[in-house]
Write a protein that holds these residues in place. Structure first.
Motif, PDB file in Angstrom:
ATOM      1  N   PRO A   1      52.741  45.459 -24.205  1.00 30.78           N
ATOM      2  CA  PRO A   1      53.374  46.306 -24.965  1.00 30.78           C
ATOM      3  C   PRO A   1      53.186  47.729 -24.815  1.00 30.78           C
ATOM      4  O   PRO A   1      52.148  48.128 -24.784  1.00 30.78           O
ATOM      5  CB  PRO A   1      53.158  45.872 -26.436  1.00 30.78           C
ATOM      6  CG  PRO A   1      52.767  44.431 -26.165  1.00 30.78           C
ATOM      7  CD  PRO A   1      52.216  44.282 -24.944  1.00 30.78           C
ATOM      8  N   LEU A   2      54.072  48.505 -24.726  1.00 30.12           N
ATOM      9  CA  LEU A   2      54.069  49.972 -24.588  1.00 30.12           C
ATOM     10  C   LEU A   2      53.184  50.625 -25.667  1.00 30.12           C
ATOM     11  O   LEU A   2      53.748  50.318 -26.718  1.00 30.12           O
ATOM     12  CB  LEU A   2      55.449  50.730 -24.248  1.00 30.12           C
ATOM     13  CG  LEU A   2      55.066  52.120 -23.826  1.00 30.12           C
ATOM     14  CD1 LEU A   2      54.664  52.388 -22.744  1.00 30.12           C
ATOM     15  CD2 LEU A   2      56.700  52.770 -23.811  1.00 30.12           C
ATOM     16  N   SER A   3      52.297  51.768 -25.499  1.00 31.61           N
ATOM     17  CA  SER A   3      51.824  52.373 -26.620  1.00 31.61           C
ATOM     18  C   SER A   3      51.322  53.663 -26.345  1.00 31.61           C
ATOM     19  O   SER A   3      51.344  54.052 -25.011  1.00 31.61           O
ATOM     20  CB  SER A   3      50.446  51.664 -27.201  1.00 31.61           C
ATOM     21  OG  SER A   3      49.378  51.911 -26.002  1.00 31.61           O
ATOM     22  N   PRO A   4      51.297  54.680 -27.179  1.00 28.53           N
ATOM     23  CA  PRO A   4      50.850  55.924 -26.981  1.00 28.53           C
ATOM     24  C   PRO A   4      49.546  56.182 -26.080  1.00 28.53           C
ATOM     25  O   PRO A   4      49.512  57.155 -25.329  1.00 28.53           O
ATOM     26  CB  PRO A   4      50.426  56.512 -28.168  1.00 28.53           C
ATOM     27  CG  PRO A   4      51.394  56.158 -29.341  1.00 28.53           C
ATOM     28  CD  PRO A   4      51.406  54.477 -28.679  1.00 28.53           C
ATOM     29  N   ALA A   5      48.739  54.962 -26.012  1.00 25.41           N
ATOM     30  CA  ALA A   5      47.615  55.259 -25.036  1.00 25.41           C
ATOM     31  C   ALA A   5      47.893  55.264 -23.522  1.00 25.41           C
ATOM     32  O   ALA A   5      47.161  55.582 -22.755  1.00 25.41           O
ATOM     33  CB  ALA A   5      46.577  53.955 -25.351  1.00 25.41           C
ATOM     34  N   HIS A   6      49.139  54.696 -23.386  1.00 24.06           N
ATOM     35  CA  HIS A   6      49.455  54.612 -21.974  1.00 24.06           C
ATOM     36  C   HIS A   6      50.071  56.090 -21.495  1.00 24.06           C
ATOM     37  O   HIS A   6      50.096  56.248 -20.109  1.00 24.06           O
ATOM     38  CB  HIS A   6      50.607  53.489 -21.829  1.00 24.06           C
ATOM     39  CG  HIS A   6      50.174  52.251 -21.849  1.00 24.06           C
ATOM     40  ND1 HIS A   6      50.718  51.364 -22.847  1.00 24.06           N
ATOM     41  CD2 HIS A   6      49.204  51.504 -21.272  1.00 24.06           C
ATOM     42  CE1 HIS A   6      49.937  50.115 -22.909  1.00 24.06           C
ATOM     43  NE2 HIS A   6      49.324  50.247 -21.949  1.00 24.06           N
ATOM     44  N   ALA A   7      50.033  56.950 -22.217  1.00 25.98           N
ATOM     45  CA  ALA A   7      50.576  58.304 -21.766  1.00 25.98           C
ATOM     46  C   ALA A   7      50.053  58.762 -20.536  1.00 25.98           C
ATOM     47  O   ALA A   7      50.680  59.490 -19.992  1.00 25.98           O
ATOM     48  CB  ALA A   7      50.977  59.139 -23.061  1.00 25.98           C
TER      49      ALA A   7
END
Length: 203
Positions: free
Chosen positions: A19-25
């Motif tokens: 699941p995509l999250s802001p940590a992947h930015a």
């Protein structure tokens, strides 16, 4: 009963979809730095961490969209993103879209396995009877790639999307049905096996 879709982690030999999250930015911003990636996307290329964070928030806040980060298992870094969207629980259908990968990973095992994992979960776990994909009419590379995995071209929706630039796009729609999945699955497995062959080995 209706088809039930929820965030999930899908892992293969080359990539993990989580699941995509802001940590992947930060990783995604690094992967996104090539104009070719964004040439036909409905949103402009992100140039800053704030831009990428904005794209992630938009994806997370869009009803009916389930965005993933594509993680390269070799490095552990996010190298792109993809989504389930236009989920139709009562009709057992959904779309795979908003897919992009760092330019170095086009035509790679990671790209192929991403589709394999998404389609496999849709048909084998969720019980979908139809999965659709669409692309910009101008994007012949994407159209050819979708057709190569065995999707059927259904037609063109004319002038159905206004892009951020103001360009009014025609969209080409493709689909795979549950009755076609076994053939598409076998085709994808052959492609993945070919990536695993040592150099010089012929099929």
């Amino acid at each position: 009963m209706a088809m039930y879709v929820e965030p999930v982690i899908l892992e293969g030999q080359h990539v993990r979809l989580e699941p995509l999250s802001p940590a992947h930015a930060p990783d995604l911003l690094t992967a996104a730095q090539h104009d070719d990636i964004w040439r036909y996307m409905p949103t402009p290329r992100p140039y800053s961490l704030e831009d990428m964070q904005g794209l992630i928030q938009t994806a997370l806040n869009t009803p009916g969209r389930f965005p993933f980060a594509t993680i390269d298992l070799t490095t552990g870094k996010a190298i792109g993103s993809t989504s389930y969207l236009d989920v139709q629980p009562a009709n057992y259908g959904l779309e795979i879209g908003w897919t992009w990968l760092g330019r170095d990973f086009w035509k790679s095992a990671r790209n192929t396995e991403c589709k394999y994992l998404l389609l496999g979960h849709a048909f084998d776990t969720l019980g979908a009877i139809r999965v659709q994909l669409k692309t910009d009419m101008r994007n012949y590379i994407s159209q050819n790639a979708i057709e190569r995995i065995g999707a059927v071209r259904e037609g063109v929706l004319r002038r159905n999307m206004i892009l951020y630039s103001g360009y009014v796009r025609d969209s080409v729609y493709f689909s795979i049905l549950d009755s076609e999945w076994s053939t598409v699955k076998a085709n994808l497995e052959l492609k993945l096996a070919a990536y695993s062959k040592p150099a010089g080995v012929q099929s």
